[in-house]
Write a protein that holds these residues in place. Structure first.
Motif, PDB file in Angstrom:
ATOM      1  N   GLN A   2       0.837  -1.197   0.000  1.00  0.00           N
ATOM      2  CA  GLN A   2       0.000   0.000   0.000  1.00  0.00           C
ATOM      3  C   GLN A   2       0.876   1.253   0.000  1.00  0.00           C
ATOM      4  OE1 GLN A   2      -3.321   0.023  -0.204  1.00  0.00           O
ATOM      5  NE2 GLN A   2      -3.265  -2.190  -0.367  1.00  0.00           N
ATOM      6  N   PRO A   3       0.384   2.383  -0.578  1.00  0.00           N
ATOM      7  CA  PRO A   3       1.176   3.613  -0.602  1.00  0.00           C
ATOM      8  C   PRO A   3       1.658   4.061   0.773  1.00  0.00           C
ATOM      9  CG  PRO A   3      -0.699   3.847  -2.053  1.00  0.00           C
ATOM     10  CD  PRO A   3      -0.860   2.536  -1.312  1.00  0.00           C
ATOM     11  N   GLN A   4       0.854   3.871   1.809  1.00  0.00           N
ATOM     12  CA  GLN A   4       1.249   4.322   3.147  1.00  0.00           C
ATOM     13  C   GLN A   4       2.422   3.511   3.704  1.00  0.00           C
ATOM     14  OE1 GLN A   4      -1.814   3.062   2.474  1.00  0.00           O
ATOM     15  NE2 GLN A   4      -2.392   1.554   3.983  1.00  0.00           N
ATOM     16  N   ALA A  12       1.367   7.348  -9.524  1.00  0.00           N
ATOM     17  CA  ALA A  12       0.117   6.607  -9.295  1.00  0.00           C
ATOM     18  C   ALA A  12      -0.173   6.477  -7.802  1.00  0.00           C
ATOM     19  CB  ALA A  12       0.194   5.229  -9.947  1.00  0.00           C
ATOM     20  N   ASP A  13       0.867   6.263  -6.989  1.00  0.00           N
ATOM     21  CA  ASP A  13       0.689   6.195  -5.536  1.00  0.00           C
ATOM     22  C   ASP A  13       0.226   7.539  -4.984  1.00  0.00           C
ATOM     23  OD1 ASP A  13       1.539   3.524  -5.436  1.00  0.00           O
ATOM     24  OD2 ASP A  13       3.628   4.099  -5.093  1.00  0.00           O
ATOM     25  N   ALA A  15      -1.390   9.807  -6.603  1.00  0.00           N
ATOM     26  CA  ALA A  15      -2.781   9.969  -7.037  1.00  0.00           C
ATOM     27  C   ALA A  15      -3.735   9.225  -6.114  1.00  0.00           C
ATOM     28  CB  ALA A  15      -2.937   9.475  -8.478  1.00  0.00           C
ATOM     29  N   THR A  16      -3.366   8.025  -5.716  1.00  0.00           N
ATOM     30  CA  THR A  16      -4.201   7.236  -4.806  1.00  0.00           C
ATOM     31  C   THR A  16      -4.342   7.926  -3.459  1.00  0.00           C
ATOM     32  OG1 THR A  16      -3.581   5.173  -5.892  1.00  0.00           O
ATOM     33  CG2 THR A  16      -4.413   5.001  -3.644  1.00  0.00           C
ATOM     34  N   VAL A  17      -3.232   8.382  -2.909  1.00  0.00           N
ATOM     35  CA  VAL A  17      -3.251   9.048  -1.597  1.00  0.00           C
ATOM     36  C   VAL A  17      -4.111  10.311  -1.640  1.00  0.00           C
ATOM     37  CG1 VAL A  17      -1.828  10.278   0.102  1.00  0.00           C
ATOM     38  CG2 VAL A  17      -1.033   8.110  -0.854  1.00  0.00           C
ATOM     39  N   GLY A  19      -6.412  11.074  -3.946  1.00  0.00           N
ATOM     40  CA  GLY A  19      -7.731  10.861  -4.536  1.00  0.00           C
ATOM     41  C   GLY A  19      -7.945  11.646  -5.818  1.00  0.00           C
ATOM     42  N   SER A  21      -6.499  12.054 -10.248  1.00  0.00           N
ATOM     43  CA  SER A  21      -5.991  11.275 -11.376  1.00  0.00           C
ATOM     44  C   SER A  21      -4.467  11.286 -11.394  1.00  0.00           C
ATOM     45  CB  SER A  21      -6.519  11.843 -12.701  1.00  0.00           C
ATOM     46  OG  SER A  21      -5.899  13.088 -12.971  1.00  0.00           O
ATOM     47  N   THR A  22      -3.894  10.307 -12.069  1.00  0.00           N
ATOM     48  CA  THR A  22      -2.438  10.221 -12.173  1.00  0.00           C
ATOM     49  C   THR A  22      -1.869  11.416 -12.920  1.00  0.00           C
ATOM     50  OG1 THR A  22      -2.573   7.807 -12.106  1.00  0.00           O
ATOM     51  CG2 THR A  22      -0.518   8.746 -12.906  1.00  0.00           C
ATOM     52  N   ALA A  25      -1.757  14.248 -10.557  1.00  0.00           N
ATOM     53  CA  ALA A  25      -0.690  14.006  -9.588  1.00  0.00           C
ATOM     54  C   ALA A  25       0.665  14.374 -10.185  1.00  0.00           C
ATOM     55  CB  ALA A  25      -0.699  12.547  -9.145  1.00  0.00           C
TER      56      ALA A  25
END
Length: 65
Positions: A2-4, A12-13, A15-17, A19, A21-22, A25
């Motif tokens: 996981q990114p954390q 991409a990580d 962007a996930t953190v 919320g 788009s890549t 980010a």
């Protein structure tokens, strides 16, 4: 993983953190966050991302009520 749990994050990580788009980010990384570019890929330290998040927080105001 996981990114954390990672020390260095990809776009991409990030962007996930955040919320988002890549592609957004990537723009934020290029403009505001210290980063490395390795083999054409961005890498951001978790500490630098956390610092960006803290700096971006809005402070409450007492005006408007």
């Amino acid at each position: 993983m996981q990114p954390q749990d990672k020390e260095h994050l990809s776009a991409a990580d990030v962007a996930t953190v955040l919320g988002i788009s890549t592609s957004t980010a990537r723009l934020i990384i290029i403009s505001y966050i210290p980063h490395l570019k390795i083999g054409g890929k961005f890498r951001v330290s978790r500490a630098d991302l956390d610092a960006y998040i803290e700096k971006s927080k809005k402070q409450p105001t007492t005006k408007g009520w």
